[in-house]
Design an enzyme around this catalytic site. Structure first.
Site, short mmCIF file in Angstrom:
data_model
loop_
_atom_site.label_atom_id
_atom_site.label_comp_id
_atom_site.label_asym_id
_atom_site.label_seq_id
_atom_site.Cartn_x
_atom_site.Cartn_y
_atom_site.Cartn_z
N HIS A 77 14.36 17.76 -10.19
CA HIS A 77 15.03 17.33 -10.79
C HIS A 77 16.52 16.91 -11.18
O HIS A 77 16.33 15.79 -11.51
CB HIS A 77 15.61 19.00 -12.48
CG HIS A 77 16.41 18.66 -13.81
ND1 HIS A 77 16.91 17.39 -14.44
CD2 HIS A 77 17.34 19.30 -13.54
CE1 HIS A 77 17.00 17.80 -15.38
NE2 HIS A 77 17.89 18.45 -14.52
N GLU A 263 30.18 9.71 -6.83
CA GLU A 263 28.84 9.29 -6.94
C GLU A 263 28.67 9.76 -8.75
O GLU A 263 27.98 9.17 -9.40
CB GLU A 263 27.36 10.12 -6.48
CG GLU A 263 25.85 10.47 -7.05
CD GLU A 263 25.63 9.38 -7.04
OE1 GLU A 263 24.69 8.64 -7.78
OE2 GLU A 263 26.06 8.13 -6.43
N THR A 336 41.78 9.87 -16.87
CA THR A 336 40.60 10.24 -17.71
C THR A 336 40.72 10.77 -19.42
O THR A 336 40.29 9.78 -20.18
CB THR A 336 39.32 11.45 -17.10
OG1 THR A 336 39.51 11.13 -15.97
CG2 THR A 336 38.44 11.68 -18.18
#
Length: 540
Positions: A77, A263, A336
């Site tokens: 998954h 990533e 952010t």
């Protein structure tokens, strides 16, 4: 080239011609293939997660007689969703489709390499699926080492069978595909912009793909090195990670997370770009603080490389090192936060229309913020000590990925569906899809915060009765989300094959009349640079 070939080329190959897709060097065709591939990957990865939630619905072992098989599902998954769903959709799919259009390029810089980048992925995916059906540990099938594939669980000691080798080769190919794609995007964006399209006039989606491409180029070779060392440990007698032969299993974690942390930004940055486009269009305003938004993404990319060991607070690293990683991790919340602020400021005072893409974008902003706040909590080494490897971490990263990246993908999908297909989706089905997913995903992941705070560990197939209540709710949420996914497929099938309602040239109404609104933020005459021609046009 003879005249018949010329004629065939002029009219374009038929959509039902297999060679059109096999040999395609057209960025739109390749983007479409990436998107279809991502849907297939997402469905397979989603079925695996459904299997996990079925098992965890109640205490005791229901469906997995062998707990290792549960971990095979966890590993499959994770790897599928990261490498074969989110990345192909955002970077390969929307990136290929829209970067050349937005910068006025005729195609990507290396069209044939673009084709190779795509076709490496189905091969890679096949190897990963195969790894789930060959022997891993003695007497068990598949790789059960989690998506992080930590040594020594992934060395010959933990997985003597060939399954892990298949998974490593799969990751090598997926990485090669991404590196080729990254080279292609960087070259295209730097060398093929239309005259007048400076870096500071590029749409924010193009900025996001540019930053993402640099992250891929710099981080993937480190993963390639780590898994190559793992491969030689397993098959050629080296001892990089074998403690009994003088190796260091912690070295693997450092190498993996030096890739693994950038990533996660690779997975979310293109989403930031898409959300900026959608929010601007449906607020009928240019993005607030365009330059701040662009350089916030650059800052996120840079800081993302120097925070990797916050995944390793419990691994015995020194207290001074921990203090540095706590600080660096909290710093990344600043750019952010700038992005969240700018999206809200863009909507503030705008003429907002709540079409389907805008619902997904607003859902993204809310859920990504929740995920970000729990991330700041986990950045604290003291708190992380008790929450590490519990369901609190699972809840955190699913809020930023499952409810962040995936919501951004759906926002982009509905936003650009008319552009990509020429047909309009059904607005009622789109909104129903959004609300079902929004409710289902929150019911699925919010209770996992409570499970984590109570101390329930991840990647374990069974649990004591005390965790049963919230696990039941979590599993219920996964069934609602699965139903929403089926509704999405039905809605797309209906739009493309049954209703076939032709899209208008500009499906998003008067606020987005010019090409400028559709493709760039800010419009040229809102830029701080003085452009006499545009200024005159704006005044007259």
């Amino acid at each position: 080239m003879d005249s018949t070939a010329h004629a065939a080329h002029d009219h374009g190959p038929s959509p039902y011609n297999i060679t059109r897709w096999l040999y395609s060097t057209n960025h739109k065709d390749i983007g479409t293939m990436y998107l279809v591939f991502a849907i297939v990957g997402g469905l397979i990865g989603g079925v695996l997660s459904l299997g996990m939630r079925l098992e965890l619905q109640e205490p005791g072992l229901q469906y997995f007689a062998n707990p290792h098989m549960f971990n095979v599902f966890v590993t499959g998954h994770g790897l599928i969703m990261v490498f074969f769903m989110v990345m192909p959709a955002m970077i390969g799919g929307f990136g290929n489709w829209f970067v050349p259009l937005m910068i006025g390029a005729p195609d990507m810089a290396f069209p044939r390499m673009n084709n190779v980048s795509f076709w490496l992925l189905p091969v890679s995916f096949s190897l990963l699926l195969l790894s789930m059906f060959v022997e891993g540990p003695p007497g068990a099938l598949g790789v059960g080492a989690g998506w992080t594939v930590y040594a020594p669980l992934s060395t010959k000691t933990g997985h003597p069978g060939p399954a892990m080798d298949f998974a490593i080769l799969s990751l090598h190919l997926a990485g090669a595909s991404s590196i080729l794609g990254a080279i292609n995007f960087i070259t295209t964006i730097f060398n093929m912009r239309a005259p007048g399209m400076t870096l500071h006039k590029m749409p924010l989606f193009v900025w996001s793909i540019l930053v993402t491409a640099f992250l891929l180029l710099l981080s993937l070779p480190v993963l390639a090195g780590a898994i190559t060392m793992l491969l030689t440990d397993r098959n050629f007698g080296t001892a990089f990670f074998e403690a009994k032969a003088g190796g260091d299993p912690l070295l693997y974690q450092h190498l993996f997370w030096f890739f693994g942390h950038p990533e996660v930004y690779i997975l979310i940055l293109p989403g930031f770009g898409m959300i900026s486009q959608v929010v601007s269009t449906f607020s009928k305003k240019p993005v607030f603080g365009y330059l701040g938004m662009a350089y916030a993404m650059v800052a996120i990319g840079l800081i993302g490389f120097i925070v990797w060991a916050h995944h390793m607070f419990t691994s015995g690293i020194g207290v001074d090192t921990q203090a540095y990683f706590v600080f660096a991790t909290m710093v990344i919340a600043v750019p952010t936060g700038i992005k969240i602020l700018s999206w809200i400021a863009t909507m503030w005072g705008g003429s907002i229309s709540f079409r389907t893409p805008m619902l997904w974008a607003m859902g993204f902003i809310f859920l990504f913020t929740v995920g970000g706040v729990t991330g700041v909590m986990l950045a604290n080494a003291g708190i992380d000590r008790s929450l590490h490897d519990t369901y609190y971490v699972v809840a955190h990263f699913h809020y930023v990925l499952s409810l962040g990246a995936v919501f951004a993908i759906f926002a982009g999908w509905y936003y650009w569906f008319p552009k990509m297909t020429g047909y309009m989706y059904n607005e009622a089905l789109g909104k129903l899809h959004f609300w079902l997913t929004f409710i289902g995903a929150n019911v699925l992941f919010f209770p996992q915060h409570f499970l984590g705070l109570s101390g329930m560990p991840r990647r374990i197939a069974d649990y004591p009765d005390g965790f049963a209540y919230w696990n039941w709710w979590s599993s219920l949420g996964s069934y609602i989300t699965a139903a929403a996914t089926l509704l999405f497929l039905a809605g797309m099938f209906y739009a493309y094959f049954i209703a076939r309602v032709r899209s208008l040239d500009n499906p998003w109404g008067a606020g987005a009349t010019t090409l400028e609104w559709k493709l760039s933020s800010p419009p040229a005459f809102h830029s701080y640079e003085k452009l006499p021609k545009f200024e005159e046009a704006a005044h007259h």
